[in-house]
Design a protein around this motif. Structure first.
Motif: not given
Length: 219
Positions: A60, A63-64, A67, A69
């Motif tokens: 997770q 991915h953050k 991307s 985030d």
């Protein structure tokens, strides 16, 4: 056999960690700073300590980061030397012993960002989480497994064997792509350079016919 023994050791270690968390949760009530009814009540703290919802996986977090985030802050609670040696991208360093410092509150007491603590494993990160949780800080998370799990899943993901299900291969491909994003180099990334042999053009030899010199007459 070795894997089973390792699993038993890890399970025992996490049981000890859970026990320490419970002791910490109860023990914090005895500290002078917490006798002024600051933060949440001890029974709520104990309930939060038992819950596993605080953990976030390395997949997770990867991915953050990929991307970009902006909704979370990574807080490395290890010592400064470990932080300078290797840490996660964009992480800030607040060693565990400085978690309760006044200067740390502006990073940790967040209403719009998730604060993700991490250490080499869960040990120091869990302690940071329980201290901040006792103060009533919101949106606190812990990177499950810490830097050790980050290395073993994202930076150096194990390649699945042929007898594993398709999902294992998909997860491996995702993790491998993530590791390349974070700078890991794989030999197959280098394409073999094709050696082009120069064409040998036969040299054209131009022959020149020598002219016969006139014979000079004698006297």
């Amino acid at each position: 056999m070795i894997k089973k023994r390792t699993a038993k050791i890890l399970a025992f270690r996490y049981k000890i960690l859970a026990l320490i968390l419970l002791i910490l949760a109860g023990g914090l009530v005895l500290l002078p700073k917490y006798q002024k009814n600051e933060g949440i009540k001890p029974d709520l703290l104990l309930a939060n300590a038992i819950s596993l919802e605080r953990y976030i996986s390395t997949d997770q977090i990867a991915h953050k980061l990929i991307s970009q985030d902006p909704s979370f802050i990574l807080v490395d609670v290890r010592d400064e030397a470990s932080f300078k040696s290797y840490t996660l991208p964009n992480a800030i360093n607040i060693p565990l012993k400085k978690i309760l410092d006044n200067d740390s509150a502006r990073f940790l007491n967040q209403s719009q960002y998730d604060v993700v603590f991490f250490s080499n494993d869960n040990f120091y990160a869990d302690q940071a989480w329980i201290l901040c949780n006792r103060l009533g800080y919101k949106n606190l998370r812990v990177l499950k497994g810490g830097m050790n799990t980050w290395y073993n899943t994202i930076i150096n993901p194990p390649k699945p064997t042929e007898d594993m299900p398709e999902e294992a291969f998909k997860l491996y491909d995702t993790r491998k792509a993530a590791s390349m994003f974070f700078g890991v180099f794989y030999p197959e990334q280098v394409k073999p350079v094709e050696v082009v042999k120069p064409k040998i053009v036969p040299k054209k030899i131009i022959t020149v016919e020598k002219k016969k010199m006139p014979v000079e007459g004698g006297c």
